[in-house]
Design a protein around this motif. Structure first.
Motif, short mmCIF file in Angstrom:
data_model
loop_
_atom_site.label_atom_id
_atom_site.label_comp_id
_atom_site.label_asym_id
_atom_site.label_seq_id
_atom_site.Cartn_x
_atom_site.Cartn_y
_atom_site.Cartn_z
N ASN A 108 -4.96 4.91 -7.66
CA ASN A 108 -4.12 5.91 -6.99
C ASN A 108 -2.80 6.15 -7.72
OD1 ASN A 108 -6.06 5.97 -4.79
ND2 ASN A 108 -5.18 4.01 -4.15
N ARG A 109 -2.88 6.21 -9.05
CA ARG A 109 -1.68 6.47 -9.86
C ARG A 109 -2.01 7.54 -10.89
NH1 ARG A 109 0.66 1.04 -12.32
NH2 ARG A 109 2.44 2.43 -12.65
N VAL A 110 -1.14 8.50 -11.04
CA VAL A 110 -1.35 9.57 -12.01
C VAL A 110 -1.37 8.98 -13.42
CG1 VAL A 110 -0.41 11.71 -12.98
CG2 VAL A 110 -0.25 11.28 -10.51
N GLY A 111 -2.41 9.31 -14.17
CA GLY A 111 -2.52 8.83 -15.54
C GLY A 111 -3.20 7.47 -15.67
N SER A 204 -1.44 5.72 2.91
CA SER A 204 -2.08 4.41 2.95
C SER A 204 -2.43 3.93 1.55
CB SER A 204 -3.34 4.44 3.82
OG SER A 204 -3.04 4.75 5.15
N GLN A 205 -2.92 4.85 0.73
CA GLN A 205 -3.27 4.48 -0.65
C GLN A 205 -2.04 4.03 -1.42
OE1 GLN A 205 -5.13 8.04 -2.11
NE2 GLN A 205 -6.74 7.99 -0.55
N PHE A 206 -0.93 4.73 -1.19
CA PHE A 206 0.31 4.36 -1.87
C PHE A 206 0.86 3.04 -1.31
CE2 PHE A 206 5.02 4.62 -2.01
CZ PHE A 206 5.16 4.45 -3.38
N PHE A 207 0.87 2.91 0.01
CA PHE A 207 1.38 1.69 0.63
C PHE A 207 0.54 0.47 0.23
CE2 PHE A 207 3.13 4.34 4.41
CZ PHE A 207 4.26 4.66 3.66
N ALA A 208 -0.76 0.69 -0.02
CA ALA A 208 -1.62 -0.42 -0.46
C ALA A 208 -1.15 -0.97 -1.80
CB ALA A 208 -3.07 0.05 -0.55
N ASN A 209 -0.65 -0.11 -2.67
CA ASN A 209 -0.09 -0.57 -3.95
C ASN A 209 1.25 -1.26 -3.74
OD1 ASN A 209 -2.09 0.04 -5.80
ND2 ASN A 209 -1.31 2.07 -6.27
N VAL A 210 2.07 -0.72 -2.84
CA VAL A 210 3.36 -1.34 -2.55
C VAL A 210 3.15 -2.75 -2.00
CG1 VAL A 210 5.42 -1.22 -1.08
CG2 VAL A 210 4.51 0.87 -2.14
N TYR A 211 2.17 -2.90 -1.13
CA TYR A 211 1.93 -4.17 -0.46
C TYR A 211 1.59 -5.28 -1.46
CZ TYR A 211 0.66 -7.05 3.61
OH TYR A 211 0.62 -8.01 4.59
N LEU A 212 0.83 -4.95 -2.50
CA LEU A 212 0.43 -5.96 -3.48
C LEU A 212 1.29 -5.95 -4.74
CD1 LEU A 212 -3.49 -5.93 -3.27
CD2 LEU A 212 -1.93 -7.77 -2.61
N ASN A 213 2.36 -5.15 -4.75
CA ASN A 213 3.21 -5.09 -5.92
C ASN A 213 3.88 -6.43 -6.20
OD1 ASN A 213 4.52 -3.80 -8.11
ND2 ASN A 213 6.33 -3.40 -6.87
N GLY A 214 4.34 -7.11 -5.15
CA GLY A 214 4.94 -8.42 -5.33
C GLY A 214 3.95 -9.43 -5.88
N PHE A 215 2.70 -9.32 -5.45
CA PHE A 215 1.64 -10.18 -5.96
C PHE A 215 1.42 -9.93 -7.46
CE2 PHE A 215 -2.96 -10.54 -6.94
CZ PHE A 215 -3.12 -11.92 -6.77
N ASP A 216 1.39 -8.65 -7.86
CA ASP A 216 1.24 -8.32 -9.28
C ASP A 216 2.34 -8.96 -10.12
OD1 ASP A 216 -0.97 -6.74 -8.68
OD2 ASP A 216 0.20 -4.89 -8.55
N HIS A 217 3.58 -8.87 -9.64
CA HIS A 217 4.70 -9.44 -10.39
C HIS A 217 4.64 -10.97 -10.39
CE1 HIS A 217 7.14 -5.90 -11.47
NE2 HIS A 217 6.62 -5.36 -10.37
N PHE A 218 4.18 -11.57 -9.32
CA PHE A 218 3.98 -13.02 -9.28
C PHE A 218 3.00 -13.45 -10.36
CE2 PHE A 218 1.15 -16.41 -7.61
CZ PHE A 218 2.05 -17.46 -7.60
N VAL A 219 1.90 -12.72 -10.49
CA VAL A 219 0.89 -13.04 -11.49
C VAL A 219 1.46 -12.90 -12.90
CG1 VAL A 219 -1.30 -12.28 -12.50
CG2 VAL A 219 -1.06 -12.46 -10.02
N LYS A 220 2.14 -11.80 -13.14
CA LYS A 220 2.63 -11.51 -14.49
C LYS A 220 3.83 -12.37 -14.88
CE LYS A 220 0.12 -7.85 -15.91
NZ LYS A 220 -0.58 -7.76 -17.22
N GLU A 221 4.76 -12.57 -13.95
CA GLU A 221 6.05 -13.16 -14.29
C GLU A 221 6.14 -14.66 -14.00
OE1 GLU A 221 8.65 -10.62 -12.09
OE2 GLU A 221 7.89 -8.84 -13.13
#
Length: 354
Positions: A108-111, A204-221
């Motif tokens: 759900n992200r352009v590009g 909802s599609q956008f909020f679903a990305n927001v909800y797991l954004n902290g998880f993504d950064h936890f994994v990467k950082e």
């Protein structure tokens, strides 16, 4: 982290609402509810604008239905005027929050999208001997409203915009029940917390990305895993070290618990990439990419239905050809040349169907 305020005038701006209506009608222009709205477009948009400015706007009731493929899911369709509001809101807040997403979040992200995610998955799978592939159990029904609102407030501080976001979240219709308990819960906690977002909404599609954004950064950082990607609630980790991925699973389960989420006990597996991995409808093997058998079966069923609709003059030849082109462009991302030849040779759209 910068927090944005003074956004609501942009959301409720008439030009923004007009642009939102144009986006909301894409692919649906001739549906009865869209035609009715567009017949009095200026009046409808002014009424929406008035309600938004006065903060008297209230979302309507959802129409719900189930789909069974690829798995059983409850889909919720909001009234068309509400979908216009969803687009108007996203027009303003998505550009502000999008830059905080990691590069390997693809849904759900352009590009971004499925095909770019598939290429990235293939690159990781062919350069790593092991993969930990996970799926969040009942993701959309499990999204906790209080946790989501807190995540949104880390980036937005405009009170009126937050009112609208809260209004949309709070008016989510009941989703599939989830009764998981987490550390610190009492027996009634799963019943007392509001959860679940309707899958069909743009927000909802956008909020679903927001909800797991902290998880993504936890994994990467914090876990510092470079070979990681996520598509909605499907995500994968790749490594040369089998033991490291065992430890990774324990770490992510702990973090996801803080979001009141659990990974699927069966679909989440650690295995060797040489045996092949399934992702987004494809089977990625060391030397080639196939369409998954189940996805191919469903596709053939849809193509047969398309052919019947064409033969019965329910759709025009142009519409049928466009559908075929779209599907073949999708499976062309696998090694499917002979498969496409076989399938298209069996179809007949020679005469004009209407």
């Amino acid at each position: 982290m910068k927090r944005y305020g003074d956004l609501y005038s942009q959301v409720a701006n008439f030009t923004n609402l007009l642009d939102a209506a144009r986006k909301a009608q894409r692919g649906k222009r001739y549906r009865e509810n869209v035609l009715s709205f567009n017949y009095n477009l200026e009046k409808e948009l002014i009424q929406l604008q008035t309600q938004l400015v006065a903060k008297t706007y209230c979302p309507g009731s959802y129409r719900t239905f189930e789909i069974m493929e690829p798995k059983r899911r409850l889909i919720s369709a909001a009234p068309y005027r509400d979908r216009v509001v969803h687009h108007a809101l996203c027009n303003v807040i998505v550009p502000l929050m999008e830059p905080t997403f990691v590069a390997d979040s693809y849904a759900n992200r352009v590009g971004f999208g499925t095909h770019r995610a598939l290429r990235r998955f293939t690159t990781f799978a062919r350069s790593s001997p092991y993969v930990l592939q996970c799926d969040i159990r009942k993701y959309f029904p499990s999204i906790d409203h209080a946790i989501l609102k807190t995540a949104i407030r880390r980036k937005l501080k405009c009170p009126d915009t937050l009112w609208l976001i809260d209004t949309l979240i709070d008016n989510s219709n009941p989703q599939e029940p989830v009764f998981d308990h987490f550390p610190g819960d009492d027996l009634l906690a799963p019943l007392q917390r509001r959860r679940g977002l309707p899958i069909g909404n743009l927000t909802s599609q956008f909020f679903a990305n927001v909800y797991l954004n902290g998880f993504d950064h936890f994994v990467k950082e914090q876990l510092k895993i470079s070979k990681y990607l996520r598509y909605v609630d499907d995500f994968a980790f790749f490594s040369d070290d089998y033991t490291h991925l065992i430890e990774t699973r324990k770490a992510i389960e702990g973090f996801l618990a803080s979001l009141r989420l659990t990974i699927h006990p069966i679909k989440s597996q650690l295995f060797e990439t040489q045996h092949g991995a399934s992702f987004l409808g494809f089977r990625i093997l060391p030397t080639h990419i196939r369409v998954r058998t189940e996805n191919l079966r469903r596709a053939k069923t849809r193509l047969r239905r398309l052919q019947v609709d064409y033969a019965n003059h329910k759709i025009s030849r142009q519409v049928a050809i466009q559908s075929l082109q779209s599907w073949q462009a999708h499976i062309a991302h696998g090694d499917t040349w002979k498969l496409r030849q076989q399938i298209f040779a069996s179809l007949n759209f020679a005469s004009d169907g209407g």
